[in-house]
Design a protein around this motif. Sequence first.
Motif, PDB file in Angstrom:
ATOM      1  N   SER A  59       0.828  -1.208   0.000  1.00 24.91           N
ATOM      2  CA  SER A  59       0.000   0.000   0.000  1.00 24.91           C
ATOM      3  C   SER A  59       0.858   1.252   0.000  1.00 24.91           C
ATOM      4  O   SER A  59       0.581   2.214  -0.730  1.00 24.91           O
ATOM      5  CB  SER A  59      -0.924   0.006   1.219  1.00 24.91           C
ATOM      6  N   ALA A  60       1.904   1.252   0.818  1.00 23.37           N
ATOM      7  CA  ALA A  60       2.799   2.410   0.868  1.00 23.37           C
ATOM      8  C   ALA A  60       3.507   2.617  -0.474  1.00 23.37           C
ATOM      9  O   ALA A  60       3.640   3.756  -0.946  1.00 23.37           O
ATOM     10  CB  ALA A  60       3.815   2.237   1.988  1.00 23.37           C
ATOM     11  N   MET A  61       3.941   1.528  -1.085  1.00 25.01           N
ATOM     12  CA  MET A  61       4.591   1.642  -2.393  1.00 25.01           C
ATOM     13  C   MET A  61       3.619   2.173  -3.442  1.00 25.01           C
ATOM     14  O   MET A  61       4.004   2.971  -4.299  1.00 25.01           O
ATOM     15  CB  MET A  61       5.148   0.286  -2.839  1.00 25.01           C
ATOM     16  N   PHE A  62       2.373   1.746  -3.381  1.00 28.91           N
ATOM     17  CA  PHE A  62       1.367   2.240  -4.318  1.00 28.91           C
ATOM     18  C   PHE A  62       1.173   3.747  -4.166  1.00 28.91           C
ATOM     19  O   PHE A  62       1.152   4.480  -5.153  1.00 28.91           O
ATOM     20  CB  PHE A  62       0.036   1.514  -4.095  1.00 28.91           C
ATOM     21  N   VAL A  63       1.046   4.208  -2.940  1.00 31.34           N
ATOM     22  CA  VAL A  63       0.816   5.631  -2.694  1.00 31.34           C
ATOM     23  C   VAL A  63       2.022   6.451  -3.155  1.00 31.34           C
ATOM     24  O   VAL A  63       1.877   7.451  -3.866  1.00 31.34           O
ATOM     25  CB  VAL A  63       0.493   5.883  -1.208  1.00 31.34           C
ATOM     26  N   VAL A  64       3.222   6.027  -2.786  1.00 31.07           N
ATOM     27  CA  VAL A  64       4.426   6.757  -3.173  1.00 31.07           C
ATOM     28  C   VAL A  64       4.585   6.780  -4.692  1.00 31.07           C
ATOM     29  O   VAL A  64       4.866   7.826  -5.287  1.00 31.07           O
ATOM     30  CB  VAL A  64       5.672   6.139  -2.487  1.00 31.07           C
ATOM     31  N   ALA A  65       4.402   5.641  -5.335  1.00 33.03           N
ATOM     32  CA  ALA A  65       4.579   5.563  -6.790  1.00 33.03           C
ATOM     33  C   ALA A  65       3.526   6.390  -7.527  1.00 33.03           C
ATOM     34  O   ALA A  65       3.842   7.071  -8.502  1.00 33.03           O
ATOM     35  CB  ALA A  65       4.524   4.107  -7.244  1.00 33.03           C
ATOM     36  N   ALA A  66       2.288   6.346  -7.067  1.00 36.53           N
ATOM     37  CA  ALA A  66       1.231   7.104  -7.739  1.00 36.53           C
ATOM     38  C   ALA A  66       1.424   8.605  -7.561  1.00 36.53           C
ATOM     39  O   ALA A  66       1.239   9.376  -8.510  1.00 36.53           O
ATOM     40  CB  ALA A  66      -0.134   6.675  -7.214  1.00 36.53           C
ATOM     41  N   VAL A  67       1.808   9.031  -6.367  1.00 39.67           N
ATOM     42  CA  VAL A  67       2.056  10.459  -6.142  1.00 39.67           C
ATOM     43  C   VAL A  67       3.251  10.912  -6.974  1.00 39.67           C
ATOM     44  O   VAL A  67       3.207  11.967  -7.617  1.00 39.67           O
ATOM     45  CB  VAL A  67       2.264  10.747  -4.642  1.00 39.67           C
ATOM     46  N   LEU A  68       4.308  10.128  -7.011  1.00 38.64           N
ATOM     47  CA  LEU A  68       5.477  10.472  -7.826  1.00 38.64           C
ATOM     48  C   LEU A  68       5.113  10.556  -9.302  1.00 38.64           C
ATOM     49  O   LEU A  68       5.515  11.488 -10.003  1.00 38.64           O
ATOM     50  CB  LEU A  68       6.587   9.444  -7.602  1.00 38.64           C
ATOM     51  N   ARG A  69       4.320   9.603  -9.774  1.00 41.98           N
ATOM     52  CA  ARG A  69       3.888   9.634 -11.175  1.00 41.98           C
ATOM     53  C   ARG A  69       3.070  10.877 -11.477  1.00 41.98           C
ATOM     54  O   ARG A  69       3.282  11.536 -12.487  1.00 41.98           O
ATOM     55  CB  ARG A  69       3.061   8.393 -11.490  1.00 41.98           C
ATOM     56  N   ASP A  70       2.144  11.216 -10.588  1.00 41.49           N
ATOM     57  CA  ASP A  70       1.314  12.394 -10.811  1.00 41.49           C
ATOM     58  C   ASP A  70       2.137  13.680 -10.770  1.00 41.49           C
ATOM     59  O   ASP A  70       1.873  14.614 -11.524  1.00 41.49           O
ATOM     60  CB  ASP A  70       0.183  12.468  -9.787  1.00 41.49           C
ATOM     61  N   LEU A  71       3.140  13.726  -9.902  1.00 35.89           N
ATOM     62  CA  LEU A  71       3.983  14.915  -9.828  1.00 35.89           C
ATOM     63  C   LEU A  71       4.880  15.040 -11.051  1.00 35.89           C
ATOM     64  O   LEU A  71       5.050  16.125 -11.598  1.00 35.89           O
ATOM     65  CB  LEU A  71       4.839  14.881  -8.560  1.00 35.89           C
ATOM     66  N   VAL A  72       5.455  13.921 -11.493  1.00 35.07           N
ATOM     67  CA  VAL A  72       6.405  13.950 -12.604  1.00 35.07           C
ATOM     68  C   VAL A  72       5.699  14.043 -13.949  1.00 35.07           C
ATOM     69  O   VAL A  72       6.026  14.879 -14.783  1.00 35.07           O
ATOM     70  CB  VAL A  72       7.325  12.713 -12.559  1.00 35.07           C
ATOM     71  N   LEU A  73       4.742  13.187 -14.178  1.00 33.95           N
ATOM     72  CA  LEU A  73       4.100  13.111 -15.491  1.00 33.95           C
ATOM     73  C   LEU A  73       2.874  14.002 -15.613  1.00 33.95           C
ATOM     74  O   LEU A  73       2.595  14.531 -16.681  1.00 33.95           O
ATOM     75  CB  LEU A  73       3.702  11.670 -15.799  1.00 33.95           C
ATOM     76  N   MET A  78       1.303  18.792  -5.167  1.00 29.79           N
ATOM     77  CA  MET A  78       1.426  17.702  -4.191  1.00 29.79           C
ATOM     78  C   MET A  78       0.079  17.406  -3.535  1.00 29.79           C
ATOM     79  O   MET A  78      -0.297  16.246  -3.373  1.00 29.79           O
ATOM     80  CB  MET A  78       2.461  18.070  -3.130  1.00 29.79           C
ATOM     81  N   ARG A  79      -0.651  18.439  -3.198  1.00 30.15           N
ATOM     82  CA  ARG A  79      -1.949  18.248  -2.541  1.00 30.15           C
ATOM     83  C   ARG A  79      -2.922  17.502  -3.446  1.00 30.15           C
ATOM     84  O   ARG A  79      -3.605  16.578  -3.021  1.00 30.15           O
ATOM     85  CB  ARG A  79      -2.510  19.605  -2.159  1.00 30.15           C
ATOM     86  N   ALA A  80      -2.988  17.889  -4.715  1.00 32.35           N
ATOM     87  CA  ALA A  80      -3.904  17.236  -5.655  1.00 32.35           C
ATOM     88  C   ALA A  80      -3.477  15.795  -5.913  1.00 32.35           C
ATOM     89  O   ALA A  80      -4.325  14.901  -6.029  1.00 32.35           O
ATOM     90  CB  ALA A  80      -3.946  18.010  -6.967  1.00 32.35           C
ATOM     91  N   ALA A  81      -2.170  15.546  -5.996  1.00 29.66           N
ATOM     92  CA  ALA A  81      -1.679  14.189  -6.239  1.00 29.66           C
ATOM     93  C   ALA A  81      -1.998  13.272  -5.063  1.00 29.66           C
ATOM     94  O   ALA A  81      -2.442  12.137  -5.259  1.00 29.66           O
ATOM     95  CB  ALA A  81      -0.172  14.212  -6.498  1.00 29.66           C
ATOM     96  N   VAL A  82      -1.795  13.757  -3.846  1.00 34.89           N
ATOM     97  CA  VAL A  82      -2.096  12.946  -2.662  1.00 34.89           C
ATOM     98  C   VAL A  82      -3.601  12.704  -2.552  1.00 34.89           C
ATOM     99  O   VAL A  82      -4.040  11.592  -2.237  1.00 34.89           O
ATOM    100  CB  VAL A  82      -1.539  13.617  -1.386  1.00 34.89           C
ATOM    101  N   LEU A  83      -4.390  13.723  -2.829  1.00 34.03           N
ATOM    102  CA  LEU A  83      -5.845  13.566  -2.771  1.00 34.03           C
ATOM    103  C   LEU A  83      -6.346  12.565  -3.814  1.00 34.03           C
ATOM    104  O   LEU A  83      -7.157  11.686  -3.505  1.00 34.03           O
ATOM    105  CB  LEU A  83      -6.524  14.924  -2.970  1.00 34.03           C
ATOM    106  N   ALA A  84      -5.847  12.661  -5.038  1.00 34.21           N
ATOM    107  CA  ALA A  84      -6.262  11.731  -6.093  1.00 34.21           C
ATOM    108  C   ALA A  84      -5.829  10.304  -5.775  1.00 34.21           C
ATOM    109  O   ALA A  84      -6.594   9.352  -5.979  1.00 34.21           O
ATOM    110  CB  ALA A  84      -5.671  12.165  -7.432  1.00 34.21           C
ATOM    111  N   THR A  85      -4.626  10.148  -5.266  1.00 35.05           N
ATOM    112  CA  THR A  85      -4.138   8.814  -4.913  1.00 35.05           C
ATOM    113  C   THR A  85      -4.939   8.233  -3.752  1.00 35.05           C
ATOM    114  O   THR A  85      -5.309   7.056  -3.773  1.00 35.05           O
ATOM    115  CB  THR A  85      -2.644   8.864  -4.561  1.00 35.05           C
ATOM    116  N   GLY A  86      -5.203   9.033  -2.746  1.00 31.83           N
ATOM    117  CA  GLY A  86      -6.002   8.565  -1.615  1.00 31.83           C
ATOM    118  C   GLY A  86      -7.402   8.171  -2.026  1.00 31.83           C
ATOM    119  O   GLY A  86      -7.939   7.161  -1.553  1.00 31.83           O
TER     120      GLY A  86
END
Length: 159
Positions: A59-73, A78-86
């Motif tokens: 679960s932690a890897m999923f959250v980190v990877a998805a937030v990183l993907r949203d930030l990079v690509l 950061m707030r929107a990426a964390v909210l979308a991932t959550g």
Amino acid sequence: MFAENLWHWRQSRPIGPPALLREAATVLAMMAMGICFCRPHRLLPPKVQIRSAGFCLASAMFVVAAVLRDLVLGGMSMRAAVLATGLSYGVLLLVSMAGWIAEFMLLLCTLSAVDLVASCLALTGFVDLTGEFARSVLLLWGLAAMFIAMVQLRLARKD
């Protein structure tokens, strides 16, 4: 019932560093096997539990990877990426609560592996992932890896 589960959760023994490293290696191996279409379900424990160390690491890897993907690509904040991932994690968890936790763990491992590969490729500049074709290839790769992992798990359970 909820109070009993919560009490049991608080009474469970902490996991030591060697066991935590084994669980982390298992999750990383499942991620690698998932994106290479190599039967990652063989590394699943016999009964996957939500409070297990492996599930929490996935679960932690999923959250980190998805937030990183949203930030990079995606160029999101950061707030929107964390909210979308959550939000996506919560929806997937609600769908998986009816006895589909092993499938959910495979999904987490596969999707986080594809997201990490995409982010690494974009950050190193090796491949330009801003185009629609590159994003479509990554989406299809993730969907194909996820579908094959689920089919392999179902076929293994039939035997």
